[in-house]
Design a protein around this motif. Structure first.
Motif, mmCIF file in Angstrom:
data_model
loop_
_atom_site.group_PDB
_atom_site.id
_atom_site.type_symbol
_atom_site.label_atom_id
_atom_site.label_comp_id
_atom_site.label_asym_id
_atom_site.label_seq_id
_atom_site.Cartn_x
_atom_site.Cartn_y
_atom_site.Cartn_z
ATOM 1 N N ILE A 29 -4.755 -2.202 -14.174
ATOM 2 C CA ILE A 29 -5.623 -1.819 -13.049
ATOM 3 C C ILE A 29 -4.783 -1.378 -11.856
ATOM 4 C CG2 ILE A 29 -7.273 -2.690 -11.348
ATOM 5 C CD1 ILE A 29 -8.341 -4.564 -13.556
ATOM 6 N N VAL A 30 -3.779 -2.162 -11.512
ATOM 7 C CA VAL A 30 -2.943 -1.843 -10.341
ATOM 8 C C VAL A 30 -2.139 -0.566 -10.570
ATOM 9 C CG1 VAL A 30 -0.993 -2.640 -8.935
ATOM 10 C CG2 VAL A 30 -2.805 -4.242 -9.570
ATOM 11 N N THR A 31 -1.666 -0.381 -11.812
ATOM 12 C CA THR A 31 -0.828 0.790 -12.110
ATOM 13 C C THR A 31 -1.630 2.084 -12.091
ATOM 14 O OG1 THR A 31 0.641 -0.561 -13.494
ATOM 15 C CG2 THR A 31 0.747 1.826 -13.792
ATOM 16 N N TYR A 32 -2.795 2.067 -12.715
ATOM 17 C CA TYR A 32 -3.523 3.322 -12.933
ATOM 18 C C TYR A 32 -4.719 3.528 -12.010
ATOM 19 C CZ TYR A 32 -0.395 3.294 -16.851
ATOM 20 O OH TYR A 32 0.753 3.241 -17.607
ATOM 21 N N VAL A 33 -4.949 2.555 -11.123
ATOM 22 C CA VAL A 33 -5.919 2.751 -10.039
ATOM 23 C C VAL A 33 -5.176 2.459 -8.731
ATOM 24 C CG1 VAL A 33 -8.211 2.172 -9.154
ATOM 25 C CG2 VAL A 33 -7.728 1.904 -11.594
ATOM 26 N N PRO A 34 -4.387 3.419 -8.249
ATOM 27 C CA PRO A 34 -3.510 3.171 -7.100
ATOM 28 C C PRO A 34 -4.221 2.650 -5.860
ATOM 29 C CG PRO A 34 -3.013 5.288 -8.115
ATOM 30 C CD PRO A 34 -4.257 4.780 -8.763
ATOM 31 N N SER A 35 -5.488 3.017 -5.689
ATOM 32 C CA SER A 35 -6.214 2.598 -4.494
ATOM 33 C C SER A 35 -6.369 1.087 -4.395
ATOM 34 C CB SER A 35 -7.593 3.265 -4.442
ATOM 35 O OG SER A 35 -8.351 2.946 -5.594
ATOM 36 N N VAL A 36 -6.281 0.385 -5.535
ATOM 37 C CA VAL A 36 -6.341 -1.079 -5.500
ATOM 38 C C VAL A 36 -5.221 -1.626 -4.623
ATOM 39 C CG1 VAL A 36 -6.047 -3.169 -6.907
ATOM 40 C CG2 VAL A 36 -7.496 -1.304 -7.725
ATOM 41 N N ALA A 37 -4.043 -0.978 -4.700
ATOM 42 C CA ALA A 37 -2.897 -1.411 -3.902
ATOM 43 C C ALA A 37 -2.850 -0.753 -2.531
ATOM 44 C CB ALA A 37 -1.597 -1.123 -4.656
ATOM 45 N N THR A 38 -3.281 0.492 -2.449
ATOM 46 C CA THR A 38 -3.077 1.257 -1.213
ATOM 47 C C THR A 38 -4.267 1.264 -0.263
ATOM 48 O OG1 THR A 38 -3.790 3.303 -2.333
ATOM 49 C CG2 THR A 38 -1.428 2.788 -2.358
ATOM 50 N N PHE A 39 -5.437 0.784 -0.711
ATOM 51 C CA PHE A 39 -6.641 0.875 0.124
ATOM 52 C C PHE A 39 -6.463 0.155 1.459
ATOM 53 C CE2 PHE A 39 -10.625 -1.168 1.508
ATOM 54 C CZ PHE A 39 -11.339 -0.030 1.866
ATOM 55 N N LEU A 40 -6.079 -1.117 1.425
ATOM 56 C CA LEU A 40 -5.964 -1.879 2.671
ATOM 57 C C LEU A 40 -4.856 -1.351 3.583
ATOM 58 C CD1 LEU A 40 -6.621 -5.629 1.765
ATOM 59 C CD2 LEU A 40 -8.042 -4.087 3.120
ATOM 60 N N PRO A 41 -3.639 -1.054 3.064
ATOM 61 C CA PRO A 41 -2.620 -0.482 3.953
ATOM 62 C C PRO A 41 -3.054 0.831 4.594
ATOM 63 C CG PRO A 41 -1.617 -1.244 1.924
ATOM 64 C CD PRO A 41 -3.100 -1.330 1.728
ATOM 65 N N ASN A 42 -3.701 1.694 3.819
ATOM 66 C CA ASN A 42 -4.170 2.967 4.376
ATOM 67 C C ASN A 42 -5.263 2.751 5.412
ATOM 68 O OD1 ASN A 42 -2.406 4.339 2.730
ATOM 69 N ND2 ASN A 42 -3.934 4.895 1.196
ATOM 70 N N LEU A 43 -6.114 1.749 5.160
ATOM 71 C CA LEU A 43 -7.199 1.455 6.093
ATOM 72 C C LEU A 43 -6.654 0.935 7.422
ATOM 73 C CD1 LEU A 43 -10.313 1.143 6.493
ATOM 74 C CD2 LEU A 43 -10.050 -1.214 5.670
ATOM 75 N N LEU A 44 -5.653 0.064 7.351
ATOM 76 C CA LEU A 44 -5.136 -0.574 8.576
ATOM 77 C C LEU A 44 -4.077 0.267 9.285
ATOM 78 C CD1 LEU A 44 -4.779 -4.279 7.328
ATOM 79 C CD2 LEU A 44 -6.580 -3.308 8.783
ATOM 80 N N PHE A 45 -3.257 0.985 8.511
ATOM 81 C CA PHE A 45 -2.111 1.685 9.116
ATOM 82 C C PHE A 45 -2.174 3.197 8.951
ATOM 83 C CE2 PHE A 45 -0.603 -2.474 7.481
ATOM 84 C CZ PHE A 45 -0.387 -3.090 8.692
ATOM 85 N N GLY A 46 -3.161 3.698 8.191
ATOM 86 C CA GLY A 46 -3.224 5.122 7.946
ATOM 87 C C GLY A 46 -2.315 5.510 6.787
#
Length: 376
Positions: A357-374
């Motif tokens: 899930i983490v490897t092939y659905v990148p948003s699982v890992a990047t959603f919160l950082p992108n939301l908070l920091f852009g």
């Protein structure tokens, strides 16, 4: 390297907090929350590990602190010894994903990536990992007809929460300060150490000068081991760069027309194999100098790659023949590690599902950082 100061400080803070038996308080709270589920002690192990990970940052520390209580407890309730050790070993690996993870700090230093973004990115995968382990534990509980430990009572939850309140306040201070932009990860580590000393010396009054010096000495030895590893890794990285290994790997990826996802599959396989024989810190320090430049050339987000690396490390720590957490659990049981590995299969499968899930659905890992920091 300033971020490296966070490693000894987080280690020291976790060791001081556990000196007063904070692990017992966390276990009691997890029992009040999850004891009503069939196979409650297995779920208590996972819940307590989830809470303790936010203090220690170390999977080995998690097994050592909680396993000495929970593994014998599970055995007394009829859990087979290999399964009890497997539950605790697997639950402890959450410390590799949940902030403040020490392997995350090592990756951030080797990849020159933001520690704060990695800490934020670890929250969702950490919770998914806990749910996957809980599902595997529940399946085993039904299979063996394990008992329900206690009925759910909100008054008991509140009482155990109050008893563990000072433990819960520490991750709030650490993560709240980091996410609010008040402190860096390193400064948060320093604050957490001061807080731990205050709680143990003033609130619980269990920390004497002699006890503090003994704790500090053990932490200094552990820190020295990690820093010697980093020093060696830096030398290896230098020679890997000189030898052109990253360029060779990238040329090979281009020759077979491999995209980012095929490369990530290669990373999964390589790190899983490495994790069977060496600890996550060593794997990160030795392999990242060769793999990270290739990932960067393929446009893979460094934060996403960091979570892939950490989740893979979780799986490696419970994978025979030399999964590190299995050895710690076997020493707690005083049984050969071969016997411990018999109960770990379903938890390896659960971790591999989370890894996919983490490897092939990148948003699982990047959603919160992108939301908070852009993005970027």
């Amino acid at each position: 390297n300033f971020p490296l100061l966070a490693i000894p400080l987080f280690i020291l803070a976790g060791a001081i907090m556990n000196a007063s038996g904070i692990s017992r308080r966390l276990i009691a709270f997890a029992g009040a929350l999850f004891g009503w589920i069939r196979g409650g002690l297995a779920h208590v192990s996972i819940g307590a590990s989830l809470f303790f990970a936010e203090i220690s940052g170390s999977a080995v520390a998690d097994v050592a602190a909680l396993g000495s209580i929970l593994i014998p407890g599970m055995k007394s309730k009829g859990y087979p010894a290999p399964l009890a050790a497997a539950v605790m070993s697997s639950a402890a690996t959450l410390a590799v994903i949940i902030p403040p993870s020490i392997p995350m700090i090592l990756y951030a230093v080797m990849a020159q990536t933001s520690v704060v973004k990695l800490f934020v990115a670890g929250i969702i995968p950490g919770l998914i990992g806990a749910l996957a382990l809980a599902a595997a534990a529940y399946w085993q509980a039904v299979r063996y007809n394990f008992p329900i430990e206690e009925r759910f009572r909100i008054s008991h939850v509140w009482a155990t929460f109050k008893d563990a309140f000072w433990a819960f306040l520490l991750p709030i201070i650490i993560l709240g300060g980091i996410y609010a932009g008040v402190v860096t990860a390193t400064e948060a580590a320093a604050v957490s150490t001061i807080y731990a000393v205050f709680v143990e010396a003033v609130v619980f009054r269990t920390l004497s000068i002699g006890k503090f010096m003994a704790i500090a000495q053990r932490c200094a030895v552990l820190t020295a081991v990690i820093f010697m590893l980093l020093a060696t890794g830096s030398a290896i990285a230098y020679f890997i760069t000189l030898s052109g290994i990253p360029e060779w790997i990238l040329a090979l990826m281009k020759a077979i027309d491999a995209g980012p996802y095929l490369f990530l599959l290669v990373v999964n396989i390589v790190l899983l194999l490495a994790g069977m024989f060496i600890d996550p810190g060593t794997a990160i320090v030795v392999l990242m100098p060769a793999l990270f430049p290739v990932a960067k050339s393929l446009g893979i987000d460094p934060v996403h790659l960091g979570l892939v690396v950490c989740v893979t490390a979780c799986t490696g720590m419970i994978t025979p023949p030399f999964g590190l957490d299995l050895f710690v659990a076997s020493s707690t049981l005083n049984k050969p590690v071969v016997e411990v590995t018999r109960g770990v299969g379903q938890f390896i499968v659960a971790n591999i599902v989370v890894l996919a899930i983490v490897t092939y659905v990148p948003s699982v890992a990047t959603f919160l950082p992108n939301l908070l920091f852009g993005k970027g």
